[in-house]
Design a protein around this motif. Structure first.
Motif, PDB file in Angstrom:
ATOM      1  N   ASP A 171      -7.779  -5.999  -0.078  1.00  0.00           N
ATOM      2  CA  ASP A 171      -8.668  -4.884  -0.413  1.00  0.00           C
ATOM      3  C   ASP A 171      -7.925  -3.854  -1.265  1.00  0.00           C
ATOM      4  O   ASP A 171      -6.703  -3.693  -1.144  1.00  0.00           O
ATOM      5  CB  ASP A 171      -9.172  -4.217   0.875  1.00  0.00           C
ATOM      6  N   ALA A 172      -8.685  -3.179  -2.123  1.00  0.00           N
ATOM      7  CA  ALA A 172      -8.239  -1.993  -2.864  1.00  0.00           C
ATOM      8  C   ALA A 172      -6.918  -2.200  -3.610  1.00  0.00           C
ATOM      9  O   ALA A 172      -5.948  -1.484  -3.351  1.00  0.00           O
ATOM     10  CB  ALA A 172      -8.140  -0.797  -1.908  1.00  0.00           C
ATOM     11  N   PRO A 224      -2.954   2.422   7.444  1.00  0.00           N
ATOM     12  CA  PRO A 224      -2.802   2.886   6.059  1.00  0.00           C
ATOM     13  C   PRO A 224      -3.941   2.388   5.166  1.00  0.00           C
ATOM     14  O   PRO A 224      -4.463   1.282   5.337  1.00  0.00           O
ATOM     15  CB  PRO A 224      -1.469   2.263   5.634  1.00  0.00           C
ATOM     16  N   HIS A 225      -4.298   3.231   4.191  1.00  0.00           N
ATOM     17  CA  HIS A 225      -5.365   2.920   3.247  1.00  0.00           C
ATOM     18  C   HIS A 225      -5.026   3.529   1.884  1.00  0.00           C
ATOM     19  O   HIS A 225      -4.147   4.372   1.759  1.00  0.00           O
ATOM     20  CB  HIS A 225      -6.709   3.487   3.717  1.00  0.00           C
ATOM     21  N   HIS A 226      -5.820   3.137   0.893  1.00  0.00           N
ATOM     22  CA  HIS A 226      -5.800   3.751  -0.439  1.00  0.00           C
ATOM     23  C   HIS A 226      -4.395   3.779  -1.052  1.00  0.00           C
ATOM     24  O   HIS A 226      -3.909   4.834  -1.487  1.00  0.00           O
ATOM     25  CB  HIS A 226      -6.368   5.173  -0.391  1.00  0.00           C
ATOM     26  N   ALA A 227      -3.762   2.625  -1.144  1.00  0.00           N
ATOM     27  CA  ALA A 227      -2.457   2.567  -1.791  1.00  0.00           C
ATOM     28  C   ALA A 227      -2.590   2.898  -3.271  1.00  0.00           C
ATOM     29  O   ALA A 227      -3.531   2.469  -3.939  1.00  0.00           O
ATOM     30  CB  ALA A 227      -1.850   1.179  -1.626  1.00  0.00           C
ATOM     31  N   THR A 228      -1.650   3.659  -3.778  1.00  0.00           N
ATOM     32  CA  THR A 228      -1.576   4.005  -5.190  1.00  0.00           C
ATOM     33  C   THR A 228      -0.138   3.787  -5.629  1.00  0.00           C
ATOM     34  O   THR A 228       0.796   4.038  -4.860  1.00  0.00           O
ATOM     35  CB  THR A 228      -2.060   5.447  -5.438  1.00  0.00           C
ATOM     36  N   LEU A 229       0.061   3.309  -6.844  1.00  0.00           N
ATOM     37  CA  LEU A 229       1.332   2.713  -7.244  1.00  0.00           C
ATOM     38  C   LEU A 229       1.772   3.259  -8.595  1.00  0.00           C
ATOM     39  O   LEU A 229       0.957   3.446  -9.495  1.00  0.00           O
ATOM     40  CB  LEU A 229       1.124   1.192  -7.341  1.00  0.00           C
ATOM     41  N   LYS A 287     -13.434  -2.499   3.448  1.00  0.00           N
ATOM     42  CA  LYS A 287     -14.435  -1.515   3.050  1.00  0.00           C
ATOM     43  C   LYS A 287     -13.820  -0.159   2.728  1.00  0.00           C
ATOM     44  O   LYS A 287     -14.527   0.841   2.706  1.00  0.00           O
ATOM     45  CB  LYS A 287     -15.452  -1.330   4.189  1.00  0.00           C
ATOM     46  N   GLU A 288     -12.501  -0.111   2.471  1.00  0.00           N
ATOM     47  CA  GLU A 288     -11.877   1.205   2.428  1.00  0.00           C
ATOM     48  C   GLU A 288     -12.242   2.019   1.195  1.00  0.00           C
ATOM     49  O   GLU A 288     -12.220   3.247   1.233  1.00  0.00           O
ATOM     50  CB  GLU A 288     -10.361   1.086   2.552  1.00  0.00           C
ATOM     51  N   VAL A 289     -12.575   1.377   0.060  1.00  0.00           N
ATOM     52  CA  VAL A 289     -12.931   2.152  -1.131  1.00  0.00           C
ATOM     53  C   VAL A 289     -14.115   3.061  -0.835  1.00  0.00           C
ATOM     54  O   VAL A 289     -14.148   4.222  -1.257  1.00  0.00           O
ATOM     55  CB  VAL A 289     -13.252   1.219  -2.310  1.00  0.00           C
ATOM     56  N   SER A 290     -15.096   2.569  -0.076  1.00  0.00           N
ATOM     57  CA  SER A 290     -16.269   3.376   0.238  1.00  0.00           C
ATOM     58  C   SER A 290     -16.111   4.143   1.544  1.00  0.00           C
ATOM     59  O   SER A 290     -16.406   5.339   1.609  1.00  0.00           O
ATOM     60  CB  SER A 290     -17.515   2.490   0.311  1.00  0.00           C
TER      61      SER A 290
END
Length: 458
Positions: A171-172, A224-229, A287-290
């Motif tokens: 996901d994501a 943890p959610h919404h990893a950004t790199l 479903k983490e994006v929403s």
């Protein structure tokens, strides 16, 4: 007859009074809800409909070619296609070509969540989620493809890793390229078991043909959610996200993402969805994006600074946008609210950010209901900073507003996130916009020069 005439006269007077009241109410509604709603922030650049297609387009991901800044590449969801939609511009975003992206093997479908990046000599990388079969939303998996130029053919889709259990999912995803070495990195949420999903990283040194084992950033993270790199100029890899313990966290790797130092708390969150979002009966779902929307952190790394832009509830108990600045060793430098502090109940949501590597200017963009006291209209809005602490007065990216109801409806359906990418003193901004078709969204863009953001007239 006299009585009849008096009754008719009375009815006529009453009808006149009612008509007058209707006119008065219509005037008041217009005066206080329509006439007065004027966003007086300047528009940063001409608005262009990138997708210009039927159905809904959302989840915008775009990048500028560092070797040719007129060339821009991107992708989005498209509810009318079984693949992601891919976009190309050769003139700095003035005109666009778009078509369906690469097909998923076996006649299956793309599940969305695209992420894009440029490599050396203009090579394009595209990552997104695919589904084992069309309509499957429980076990999407991460795929990557690449092509040498914008007119070349896509390489066959490569599945980055296999699932760890029967209902495992990815996901994501987020993708980034080390400009120095050409190594490609991915960060995403990976289901490890029925009860656990975590942030993992993988990398490729052969243009995405093969990938290293998916390695958790840390075993200490909680939901943890919404990893950004992001990759630093010297090759260090930084990953940020949210979790239930630290809020906004950040971790650094100095060995090509083989290992990471323990995550540090970058910012506490007043409204932290991490513990309970993307869960059903305690089990993780893709479903983490929403369902985890709100903080939506975005990381950028410069020569000596690391920036994380994110959303949170502010002092007035409504959503605001913030930036935290750290040094390269992840020691805190500053924290600032980006949007102007207001007493009114305005909303600033779904932030995104990008650092211009050529000028060092950091851009942050978000949807903003300022100027509509009823929060029925949101304008996509941007601000710029040279240090992460002091920000320019906001500019409108979108000339026209979109109803937050449309935006949240899209977010809960196909997912929604905006994008900004900056090179050579120009920020190219992309957002889902509802002005074309009622209750639908197209991807729009605007090119905003730094000089406009930092102008004394702004």
């Amino acid at each position: 007859m006299a009585a009849l005439f008096a009754e008719s006269r009375r009815l006529a007077i009453e009808a006149g009074v009612i008509a007058g009241l209707i006119v008065l109410v219509a005037f008041l509604v217009y005066h206080f809800t329509v006439h007065k709603i004027v966003n007086d922030r300047p528009v940063g650049g001409a608005n262009v409909d990138v997708s210009n297609a039927t159905f809904d387009q959302s989840e915008a991901a775009f990048a500028v070619d560092p070797s040719d800044t007129k060339r821009i590449f991107g992708a989005s969801n498209d509810t009318g296609l079984e693949v992601v939609r891919v976009y190309e511009s050769a003139n700095g975003g003035v005109r666009w070509k778009s078509k369906g992206g690469p097909s998923v093997a076996g006649g299956s479908c793309a599940h969305g969540a695209p992420s894009v990046a440029f490599g050396a000599s203009g090579r394009e990388y595209l990552a997104f989620l695919a589904a084992p079969y069309c309509g499957d939303s429980l076990t999407p998996y991460l795929v990557v493809t690449t092509r040498a130029t914008g007119t070349g053919r896509w390489e066959p889709l490569i599945r980055v890793t296999t699932k760890t259990w029967k209902y495992g999912f990815d996901d994501a995803p987020r993708i980034a390229v080390d400009a120095r070495s050409g190594r490609v990195y991915l960060a995403w949420t990976r289901s490890l078991s029925k009860a656990e999903a975590t942030t993992v990283v993988s990398s490729s040194s052969d243009d995405g043909k093969t990938w290293s084992a998916a390695t958790p950033v840390s075993t200490s993270l909680q939901h943890p959610h919404h990893a950004t790199l992001a990759v630093a100029p010297d090759g260090d890899v930084y990953v940020a996200g949210i979790d239930a313990k630290l809020g906004v966290w950040i971790a650094r790797s100095a060995d090509g993402a083989k290992t990471f130092a323990p995550p540090e708390a970058a910012a506490q969150l007043r409204a932290n969805p991490a513990a309970g979002c993307a869960l059903t009966a305690g089990e993780p779902l893709p479903k983490e994006v929403s369902s985890c929307a709100g903080p939506d952190p975005a990381i950028s790394v410069g020569q000596d600074r690391v920036y994380v832009v994110y959303g949170d509830v502010g002092a007035n108990r409504t959503p605001d946008v913030f930036a935290v600045t750290l040094d390269r060793a992840l020691q805190p430098v500053s924290r600032a609210q980006i949007n102007p502090v207001e007493k009114k109940k305005t909303q600033q949501f779904l932030p995104t950010a990008s650092l211009d590597p050529t000028t060092g200017v950091l851009w942050a963009c978000w949807y903003d209901t300022t100027f509509d006291p009823n929060a029925h209209r949101a304008w996509f809005t941007c601000s710029a900073s040279r240090n992460g602490r002091m920000w320019t007065a906001p500019l409108r990216a979108s000339a026209e507003p979109t109803s937050p109801n449309i935006l949240y409806g899209t977010l809960g359906g196909t997912g929604l996130y905006p994008a900004v990418t900056a090179e050579q003193g120009v920020a190219h901004v992309f957002w889902a916009d509802g002005r074309v078709i009622a209750n639908s969204t197209d991807i729009f863009t605007a090119a905003i020069p730094e000089k406009t953001a930092f102008s004394p007239e702004n």
